[in-house]
Scaffold this motif. Structure first.
Motif, PDB file in Angstrom:
ATOM      1  N   PHE A  35       0.871  -1.153  -0.113  1.00  0.00           N
ATOM      2  CA  PHE A  35       0.028   0.006   0.034  1.00  0.00           C
ATOM      3  C   PHE A  35       0.927   1.274   0.031  1.00  0.00           C
ATOM      4  N   LEU A  36       1.807   1.198   0.835  1.00  0.00           N
ATOM      5  CA  LEU A  36       2.607   2.435   0.805  1.00  0.00           C
ATOM      6  C   LEU A  36       3.660   2.552  -0.416  1.00  0.00           C
ATOM      7  N   LEU A  49       1.600   4.721  -2.526  1.00  0.00           N
ATOM      8  CA  LEU A  49       1.475   6.154  -2.091  1.00  0.00           C
ATOM      9  C   LEU A  49       2.730   6.611  -2.494  1.00  0.00           C
ATOM     10  N   LEU A  79       5.945   2.338  10.832  1.00  0.00           N
ATOM     11  CA  LEU A  79       4.620   1.621  10.866  1.00  0.00           C
ATOM     12  C   LEU A  79       4.739  -0.015  11.330  1.00  0.00           C
ATOM     13  N   PHE A 111      -4.477  -3.963   8.947  1.00  0.00           N
ATOM     14  CA  PHE A 111      -3.746  -3.330   7.896  1.00  0.00           C
ATOM     15  C   PHE A 111      -3.908  -4.062   6.409  1.00  0.00           C
ATOM     16  N   LEU A 134      -7.749  -1.682   6.280  1.00  0.00           N
ATOM     17  CA  LEU A 134      -7.695  -0.201   5.960  1.00  0.00           C
ATOM     18  C   LEU A 134      -7.091   0.156   4.699  1.00  0.00           C
ATOM     19  N   LEU A 162      -8.794   2.409   1.728  1.00  0.00           N
ATOM     20  CA  LEU A 162      -8.096   3.854   1.502  1.00  0.00           C
ATOM     21  C   LEU A 162      -7.652   3.756  -0.027  1.00  0.00           C
ATOM     22  N   LEU A 183      -6.449   6.789  -2.780  1.00  0.00           N
ATOM     23  CA  LEU A 183      -5.238   6.944  -3.208  1.00  0.00           C
ATOM     24  C   LEU A 183      -5.149   7.065  -4.854  1.00  0.00           C
ATOM     25  N   ILE A 203      -4.377  10.058   4.058  1.00  0.00           N
ATOM     26  CA  ILE A 203      -4.107   8.606   3.969  1.00  0.00           C
ATOM     27  C   ILE A 203      -3.174   8.192   5.030  1.00  0.00           C
ATOM     28  N   TYR A 204      -2.023   8.554   4.937  1.00  0.00           N
ATOM     29  CA  TYR A 204      -0.861   8.311   5.746  1.00  0.00           C
ATOM     30  C   TYR A 204      -1.424   8.556   7.373  1.00  0.00           C
ATOM     31  N   ILE A 226      -4.061   8.701   8.753  1.00  0.00           N
ATOM     32  CA  ILE A 226      -4.922   7.621   9.227  1.00  0.00           C
ATOM     33  C   ILE A 226      -4.112   6.426   9.751  1.00  0.00           C
ATOM     34  N   LEU A 227      -3.358   5.812   8.776  1.00  0.00           N
ATOM     35  CA  LEU A 227      -2.570   4.746   9.071  1.00  0.00           C
ATOM     36  C   LEU A 227      -1.667   4.784  10.280  1.00  0.00           C
ATOM     37  N   ALA A 228      -1.053   5.870  10.087  1.00  0.00           N
ATOM     38  CA  ALA A 228       0.071   5.990  11.248  1.00  0.00           C
ATOM     39  C   ALA A 228      -0.576   6.095  12.549  1.00  0.00           C
TER      40      ALA A 228
END
Lengths: 224, 231, 234
Positions: free
Chosen positions: A151-152, A155, A173, A210, A213, A217, A221, B149-150, B152-154
């Motif tokens: 996911f990241l 991003l 994370l 995770f 979520l 999301l 993105l 978005i980050y 929320i994840l964080a």
């Protein structure tokens, strides 16, 4: 089930493109082998002390090798704007995320298959006594790492400094994953660690949170 | 055009902040008794805990503002998230600096892997990562969306980090002293609570000012584009 | 086929589209002109169901457009200046991939047919990464048509093409307009598309400033209108 079929097609595409290029997998493999070897040279330790740091070594190596692979997974879609092509298809966008995650898991699996035994060989350390637990923690820890990492990487791929950004975003994370995985691995290797089931539950919870979520999301993105 | 709304309440906030910070300083540094075993260095504790609380609160605000932005797509939520994150970094840094400063003379160690302090460290990294994302995206809409978005994840990660570390420290042999076991003598309570209050209003004051500045900056940009033309 | 009412799009603090209305009847060929930054690509993205308008409504084939609706997506094909093709797959594999994603029946036949239409049969098993831009764009056309969409959206497809590719693209455009496909073409070039167009729009700064039926005027007249519209909205 149409959805499963489409997921399968996406996976076919992913694995086919990767098998043609071969750059991601080979880089990951070479990197992890280099790391194992480097540690072999750098650490001159008697066996019982190796046992204390081996879990940490394994996981840190896997994370850095994984980062290499993750970086590529979405950058490839930027070529020729392929991501747009996927977004036009009549599919749920989160399917793209799942396909990429599964692909990354497969790649990591291959890397682990090769490099993890090598750790034991290089350090002359006996194979894990609790093999079942060891395999479980490898699978669970890797999944948690890859689910967030994929996911990241999507991003980060949308930014200018994607390669430097991804580790900065990802590592904080996954601290709980790293911690839990190392502790459970230690237990699997023989040293008795209290509360292993607690850590496994934490990882399982992390895996659920995770996965859900990011899937939710992902649409945001990809907004155009 | 942003009208100078609520000028009175903002002025009140500013004055209240000013006074409560001074009173808190006085109470913490002068009024509160010197701790028996730890000495004067213990006074850092008042600001340490207050900062920790605010750091956490600021992050919560980032989380909520991020969700609100994604749902409503109004820029004010992005501004709120961004300013809260910036202020949060400040408070979190204070925690990370005062923690070791306090621990060293007392327990002869700089870093003790205390669960709350360590979680704060991770939170600090998450804040910085949030800032990095913002710096890496020039397009404002994309920047707002990605950082939301980050954000929320964080924030979702923070409780997990805390529990993981707590279990680790309580069950792993050799866990060092945690800073949670500090008792509060009755004379210390005013200092403690007022520090908390002072820092809280300080947070709101800083948020208020930064928010205004950001808003004005964006308005200026919009006006410039409108009159001078698209760039 | 396509009805747009009061479409606006705001990105950040920029108002890209300021309320546009137009209607494209089934089988109509519409070309859209305008300077850079006018909002043409943004309009196309909204029509392609990739992007949600900030305000306004869009109907496609009688249905209210919803970016999450897969049924409507099957009715739309898009050609962009990027090819949307995978360099590490062969031409055939690319088409097979998209064909399966769109659930195209008798896929193998369809792929063979399309490859012939765009003149790429001889390189069907070559990696797309080895193709020239013209060849990539031709394959991209095949890709966009694989599911036989009634609506075709094209964003400056002629950019960077060699003569051969332009020629093929033009003949395909001719076939499309003859076969009653609904086409929305964004272009800078008056040569391309104007002659087949039933309707032409000029978009400037997020508004439609001129619309006409090009059949009723010469290319020169249209050019005059275009230049005039630039001045009016500077």
């Amino acid at each position: 089930m149409k959805v499963v079929h489409k997921l399968y097609i996406l996976l076919w595409k992913e694995l086919k493109t990767e098998s043609r290029a071969k750059e991601v997998l080979t880089s990951m493999l070479v990197f992890s082998l280099l790391v194992v070897t480097t540690f072999g040279f750098a650490l001159e330790l008697p066996r019982d002390e190796v046992g204390k740091i081996l879990p940490g070594l394994i996981w840190v190596t896997l994370i850095f090798a994984g980062l290499l692979g993750l970086n590529r997974s979405f950058v490839a879609e930027k070529q020729n704007d392929c991501l747009l092509g996927l977004m036009l298809c009549p599919i749920d966008r989160s399917l793209i995320y799942f396909a990429k995650t599964i692909t990354n898991l497969v790649l990591m699996g291959i890397v682990e298959l090769v490099s993890v035994p090598l750790f034991f060989i290089m350090f002359n350390y006996p194979m894990p006594q609790k093999t079942g637990l060891f395999l479980l923690i490898l699978a669970l820890g890797t999944y948690c790492f890859i689910a967030v990492g994929t996911f990241l990487s999507a991003l980060a791929a949308g930014t200018r400094t994607s390669e430097i950004l991804l580790p900065v975003l990802l590592i904080p994370l996954i601290i709980p994953v790293l911690l839990s995985a190392v502790l459970v691995t230690q237990h699997a290797l023989g040293s008795s660690i209290a509360g292993v089931s607690l850590y496994l539950k934490l990882l399982a919870t992390y895996a659920v949170i995770f996965t859900v979520l990011p899937a939710l999301l992902f649409d945001y993105l990809l907004e155009v | 055009m942003t009208q100078p709304k609520n000028r009175l309440s903002e002025k009140l906030l500013a004055w209240f902040t000013f006074f409560s910070v001074w009173i808190a300083l006085y109470l913490a540094l002068v009024y509160a008794p010197t701790e028996k075993t730890m000495g004067d260095i213990q006074r850092i504790f008042y600001f340490h805990v207050a900062s920790a609380w605010l750091g956490m609160f600021a992050f919560l605000v980032v989380f909520v503002a991020s969700i609100l932005y994604l749902v409503k797509k109004e820029f004010k939520w992005d501004i709120m998230a961004q300013t809260s994150a910036e202020i949060g970094v400040i408070f979190t840094t204070i925690v990370l600096v005062t923690g070791p400063l306090w621990a060293r003379p007392i327990w002869q160690t700089w870093w003790s892997w205390d669960p709350r302090l360590t979680t704060t460290l991770i939170m600090w990294f998450l804040y910085l990562a949030y800032g990095r994302i913002r710096k890496a995206i020039p397009e404002e809409e994309k920047r707002a969306r990605y950082s939301a978005i980050y954000g929320i994840l964080a924030f979702t990660d923070v409780p997990i980090v805390f529990f993981a570390i707590r279990w680790w420290r309580t069950m792993h042999p050799g866990a060092l002293i945690t800073s949670s076991g500090v008792g509060l003598a009755p004379d210390m309570k005013p200092a403690f609570f007022l520090s908390l209050i002072a820092f809280t209003v300080l947070y709101f004051y800083l948020m208020n000012k930064s928010y205004r500045v950001e808003r004005l900056r964006i308005e200026l940009k919009t006006l410039r584009e409108h009159f001078i033309g698209d760039r | 086929m396509i009805v747009a009412q009061g479409l606006t799009k705001r990105i950040g603090s920029k108002q890209i589209l300021k309320g546009i209305d137009f209607e494209i009847r089934p089988g109509e060929f519409v070309s859209c002109f305008g300077p850079n930054g006018a909002g043409k690509s943004t309009t196309l993205k909204i029509l392609a169901l990739l992007s949600k308008p900030t305000d306004g409504e869009l109907w496609i084939d009688g249905q209210k457009a919803d970016t999450a609706n897969p049924v409507l997506r099957r009715k739309i094909g898009v050609i962009s200046h990027n090819s949307l093709l995978y360099n590490n797959l062969t031409a055939r594999e690319n088409l097979l991939f998209y064909g399966q994603m769109y659930e195209v029946p008798h896929l193998n036949n369809r792929v063979a047919e399309l490859l012939e239409d765009v003149g790429l049969v001889h390189v069907a098993n070559d990696l797309v990464g080895t193709f020239s831009r013209g060849m990539q764009q031709r394959l991209s056309i095949a890709r966009s048509l694989i599911h036989d969409p009634p609506i075709l959206l094209m964003d400056e497809p002629f950019t960077g093409l060699d003569e051969m590719a332009k020629h093929i693209l033009n003949s395909i455009l001719g076939k499309l307009s003859a076969s009653k496909h609904t086409v929305f073409l964004i272009t800078h070039n008056f040569d391309q598309g104007l002659e087949q167009s039933d309707q032409a729009l000029i978009l400037v700064s997020g508004k439609i400033v001129f619309r006409c039926q090009p059949q009723n005027m010469t290319q020169e007249e249209f050019r005059q209108h275009y230049l005039a519209s630039q001045g009016a909205f500077k």
